[in-house]
Scaffold this active site. Sequence first.
Site, PDB file in Angstrom:
ATOM      1  N   ASP A  59     -14.408   6.591   1.629  1.00  0.00           N
ATOM      2  CA  ASP A  59     -14.704   5.337   2.337  1.00  0.00           C
ATOM      3  C   ASP A  59     -13.846   4.155   1.706  1.00  0.00           C
ATOM      4  OD1 ASP A  59     -15.748   3.647   4.290  1.00  0.00           O
ATOM      5  OD2 ASP A  59     -17.634   5.001   4.271  1.00  0.00           O
ATOM      6  N   ASP A  60     -14.115   2.960   2.429  1.00  0.00           N
ATOM      7  CA  ASP A  60     -13.394   1.617   1.921  1.00  0.00           C
ATOM      8  C   ASP A  60     -14.091   1.196   0.757  1.00  0.00           C
ATOM      9  OD1 ASP A  60     -11.456   1.771   4.254  1.00  0.00           O
ATOM     10  OD2 ASP A  60     -13.121   1.730   5.311  1.00  0.00           O
TER      11      ASP A  60
ATOM     12  N   UNK B  64       0.896  -1.243  -0.048  1.00  0.00           N
ATOM     13  CA  UNK B  64       0.124   0.019  -0.048  1.00  0.00           C
ATOM     14  C   UNK B  64       0.827   1.265   0.073  1.00  0.00           C
TER      15      UNK B  64
END
Length: 346
Positions: free
Chosen positions: A48-49, A16
Amino acid sequence: MNQNRRLTQMTKSAGUAAKLGPDVLAQVLCDLPKIEDPNLIVGLETSDDAAVYKINDDMALIQTLDFFTPVVDDPYTYGQIAAANSLSDVYAMGGRPLTAMNIVCFPNCLDPKILNQILKGGADKVLESGALLVGGHTVEDDEPKYGLSITGIVHPKKVWANSTAREGDYLILTKPVGLGVLNTAIKADIATKEQYDGAVKVMSMLNKYAFEALENLDVSACTDITGFGFLGHVYEMAKGSGVSIEIFADKVPLIDGAKELATMGIIPAGMYSNKKHIENEVLKEQDIEDAIEDLLYDPQTSGGLLVSISEKDLPDALENLSLIESNGFSVVGRVLPRSDYAVYVK
């Protein structure tokens, strides 16, 4: 074909930490057309995810995708970690994954057997999650990359957004931070076996088990900690919810070896962009060691859930989490009324 090249040496960044920085993302997303649909429960606006779209009164679809470059050299382990990271977004929304599709970028200089092992690692994690692996797409690329596109389900009234944290709640973090630092050490081949094994254990663990421990409790908001670092995701939760969040720096769990490596200067570049993006929104209320501060901004790969939960249900949450195999969880903060800063670190 070269079977001896280390996967982590074929990429500029690991995991990431390879994400575009939050400042760059803000620039490129700012003028995209806004979507208005009464059934779109969660879209682009709150970072958001995953997206959540209401199908009927009892069901909403969760849609997400995630992929990244290798964080370890073993292809099977890389596949496991990438899949666990991709599946995490569904759990962070309070849902369960249904189907998954592979996303693959693969160099033609590598033996296809390596890709086979990457896909096996991913498939085993999808199987563990209870979802079905139903297809995928591949392209040739100079750098290997792997991840999943996931479809999940959630009840429309039980969505865990990152923008609904409630004043008075406490925050639980379900995995330690410091994975970006350890991945940087792994890429540089200076991590010890104990540090490597510890990082792999944390990154390959599904957030499924933490989700199941908390799903029937009074959770107001949730996100998973990934590329923008612990404080970056705390900031997004505070900003989206219209609150301030106080973080107990000495309670944030650290993966073994991370503090020592950070003190040595083993820091991923993403830490600096994460810090630059929000440093004007964060107030340190007391002196914090430089290494600890760096770890709070450290980009994570397959990090834990950050859960906002009522004080009433906090004891049950901690007891439930203690019953599952865990890499370390802790109460790391609380939600306050909005004040001058979004995040206060003490």
